[in-house]
Design an enzyme around this catalytic site. Structure first.
Site, PDB file in Angstrom:
ATOM      1  CG  ASP A 185      -4.704 -10.894  -0.046  1.00  0.00           C
ATOM      2  OD1 ASP A 185      -3.912 -10.941  -1.014  1.00  0.00           O
ATOM      3  OD2 ASP A 185      -5.039  -9.828   0.498  1.00  0.00           O
ATOM      4  CG  HIS A 242     -11.288 -10.653   3.526  1.00  0.00           C
ATOM      5  ND1 HIS A 242     -10.945  -9.677   2.619  1.00  0.00           N
ATOM      6  CD2 HIS A 242     -10.522 -10.419   4.610  1.00  0.00           C
ATOM      7  CE1 HIS A 242     -10.005  -8.903   3.141  1.00  0.00           C
ATOM      8  NE2 HIS A 242      -9.732  -9.334   4.348  1.00  0.00           N
ATOM      9  CG  HIS A 293      -1.741  -0.943   1.652  1.00  0.00           C
ATOM     10  ND1 HIS A 293      -1.362  -2.080   2.303  1.00  0.00           N
ATOM     11  CD2 HIS A 293      -3.087  -1.031   1.504  1.00  0.00           C
ATOM     12  CE1 HIS A 293      -2.426  -2.838   2.535  1.00  0.00           C
ATOM     13  NE2 HIS A 293      -3.487  -2.231   2.056  1.00  0.00           N
ATOM     14  CG  ASP A 331      -5.015 -10.195   8.402  1.00  0.00           C
ATOM     15  OD1 ASP A 331      -5.636 -10.731   7.477  1.00  0.00           O
ATOM     16  OD2 ASP A 331      -5.094  -8.974   8.660  1.00  0.00           O
ATOM     17  CG  ASP A 370      -3.411  -9.051   3.630  1.00  0.00           C
ATOM     18  OD1 ASP A 370      -2.747  -8.451   4.486  1.00  0.00           O
ATOM     19  OD2 ASP A 370      -4.505  -8.654   3.207  1.00  0.00           O
ATOM     20  CD  GLU A 405      -8.010  -8.221  -0.106  1.00  0.00           C
ATOM     21  OE1 GLU A 405      -7.043  -7.815  -0.771  1.00  0.00           O
ATOM     22  OE2 GLU A 405      -7.951  -8.418   1.121  1.00  0.00           O
ATOM     23  CG  ASP A 463       1.736  -0.746   3.571  1.00  0.00           C
ATOM     24  OD1 ASP A 463       0.924  -0.479   4.457  1.00  0.00           O
ATOM     25  OD2 ASP A 463       1.460  -1.321   2.504  1.00  0.00           O
TER      26      ASP A 463
HETATM   27  C1  XLS Z   1      -7.703  -6.161   4.949  1.00  0.00           C
HETATM   28  C2  XLS Z   1      -7.283  -6.452   3.584  1.00  0.00           C
HETATM   29  C3  XLS Z   1      -6.128  -5.626   3.066  1.00  0.00           C
HETATM   30  C4  XLS Z   1      -6.043  -5.754   1.569  1.00  0.00           C
HETATM   31  C5  XLS Z   1      -5.255  -4.703   0.884  1.00  0.00           C
HETATM   32  O1  XLS Z   1      -8.439  -6.897   5.581  1.00  0.00           O
HETATM   33  O2  XLS Z   1      -7.020  -7.818   3.506  1.00  0.00           O
HETATM   34  O3  XLS Z   1      -4.942  -5.974   3.695  1.00  0.00           O
HETATM   35  O4  XLS Z   1      -5.508  -6.983   1.201  1.00  0.00           O
HETATM   36  O5  XLS Z   1      -5.698  -3.429   1.165  1.00  0.00           O
HETATM   37 NI    NI Z   2      -6.074  -8.822   1.960  1.00  0.00          NI
HETATM   38 NI    NI Z   3      -7.862  -8.935   5.171  1.00  0.00          NI
END
Ligand code: XLS
Ligand code: NI
Ligand code: NI
Length: 433
Positions: A294, A269, A99, A307, A337, A230, A102
């Site tokens: 991801d 997710h 991003h 995560d 991720d 996403e 970051d």
């Molecule tokens: C957050 C998302 C983020 C995306 C990129 O939950 O997974 O990290 O992958 O913005």
């Molecule tokens: Ni993500």
């Molecule tokens: Ni995420």
């Protein structure tokens, strides 16, 4: 060279018998699986944000990580880039993702943000040239800064929409300059907390318009990569508009963007949306919008986006089975991720988390390839639907209720149920692991 990873060797494949923590047991980049090298199947990417920018906070406590590159200066950002590329090389990942927020220091305003971004893009371009590591995707962080607290594209304040659009443009420029293979949009705060203050109709139209502008700009700039959305159902906002793959597909249809945008599907997710990962992958494949993944998992009890690095091989196998059925990745790949647990303070932890994740994916991929190669699972599935391949079955799809009723009477159609054979198929899958 920094000394953050001092003493940690380049990770090599040593095979399942190895006793070395710092080795791959299953991921052999050059091994050919179903006609393709493993590295080209998996297309691993490490993510900049969780590994190098996240300080280890939780709702009850602040930072646990004290990294020497934390701080909002260009020098700190450059040290972070040094360490990041050292990790990518130690792991042998071919790709990374970022991003804007970051990898560049936060500026006072948009102009300073852009200057900082451009400085860091030059730095990353040099590192890519020196190491051969490539960019899988770039994205804009339109959710951390307080200006985005009520959304980016869906904000009630048009100034935030404008700031977000301009930021996306600079991030697409950065992604293109770095040869990125995709550009990702995750609508972290594109949703709402309470309907009492929300005009859902306006917000959805704003989001649709922003996406149309992104697609137009992609064509204008000649970006050859894919635009990926996403999906995520909630967190940080209570209700998010990009709930899951099926919801996003409806949204793309509404704004005339199907065929322009694909999905970046995250395991965690999918779980938050009440689906399995393979459900989301299958849905995207069936709708023709599968793009990238991801590969970070959620804790099944916590009910939020934890995560974590993947470590469940049976789950990975079912996921890569769907990736292979979709024809594999084209521009997409396997992005971690994922973040460490906040007690995992050491440089070793960061490396071993990725090593384990890469190995679990490799083992999953190999099991998936065996499943597909063997063909028993697909044969059983085809057998279950075989009636639809007969003339009678095919005819039903172009018939109507009157004609079908006549047919049921004439042929005395009286269906007799058949077993779904779930347990037999579950046992079969376990044999490939
Ligand atoms: C957050 C998302 C983020 C995306 C990129 O939950 O997974 O990290 O992958 O913005
Ligand atoms: Ni993500
Ligand atoms: Ni995420």
């Amino acid at each position: 060279m920094t000394d953050f990873f001092k003493g940690i060797p380049q990770i090599k494949f040593e095979g399942p018998q190895s006793d070395n923590d710092f080795a791959f047991r299953h991921y052999d980049a050059e091994e050919v699986v179903m006609g393709k090298k493993m590295k080209d199947h998996l297309r691993f990417a490490a993510a900049y944000w969780h590994s190098f920018a996240w300080p280890g906070g939780d709702p009850f406590g602040g930072a646990t990580f004290e990294r020497p590159w934390f701080g909002d200066t260009i020098d700190a950002a450059k040290m972070k880039a040094d360490v990041a590329f050292e990790m990518f090389q130690i792991l042998g990942v071919p790709y990374y993702c970022f991003h804007d927020a970051d990898m560049r220091p936060e500026g006072e305003d948009f102009a300073e943000n852009t200057r900082n971004l451009e400085t860091m893009v030059d730095c990353l371009a040099q590192k890519q040239a020196d190491t051969g590591i490539k960019l899988l995707w770039g994205t804009a962080n339109l959710f951390s800064h307080r200006r985005f607290m009520s959304g980016a594209a869906t904000n009630p304040d048009p100034d935030v929409f404008a700031f977000s659009a301009a930021t996306i443009k600079t991030c697409m420029d950065a992604t293109m300059k770095l040869g990125g293979e995709n550009y990702v949009l995750w609508g972290g705060r594109e949703g709402y907390e309470t309907l009492l203050n929300t005009d859902m109709g306006r917000e959805r139209k704003q989001a649709g318009r922003m996406l149309q502008m992104v697609v137009d700009y992609k064509h204008k700039m000649g970006f050859k990569g894919a635009i990926l959305i996403e999906p995520k159902p909630q967190e940080p906002t209570k209700h998010q508009y990009d709930y899951d793959v099926a919801t996003v597909y409806g949204f793309l249809k509404e704004f005339g963007l199907e065929g322009e945008v694909q999905m970046n599907i995250e395991q965690g997710h999918a779980i938050l949306a009440g689906h399995s990962f393979e459900h989301e992958l299958t849905m995207a494949r069936e709708l023709g919008i599968f793009g990238s993944i991801d590969m970070n998992r959620n804790d099944y009890q916590s009910g939020w986006d934890t995560d974590q690095f993947p470590n469940n091989v049976p789950e990975m196998a079912l996921a890569y089975y769907e990736v292979l059925r979709a024809g594999g990745f084209t521009t997409g790949g396997t992005n971690f991720d994922a973040k460490l647990r906040r007690q995992s303070l050491d440089a070793d932890d960061l490396i071993l988390a990725h090593v384990g994740g890469m190995d679990a994916c490799a083992a999953g991929l190999k099991a998936a390839a065996k499943m597909l190669d063997d063909g028993k699972l697909e044969a059983a599935r085809n057998d279950r639907y075989a009636g639809w391949d007969t003339d009678t079955g095919k005819g039903l799809m172009s018939s109507d209720l009157d004609a079908i009723t006549a047919q049921v009477l004439a042929d005395k159609i009286n269906p007799s149920p058949r077993s779904g054979r779930q347990e037999r198929l579950e046992n079969l899958v376990n044999r490939y692991l």
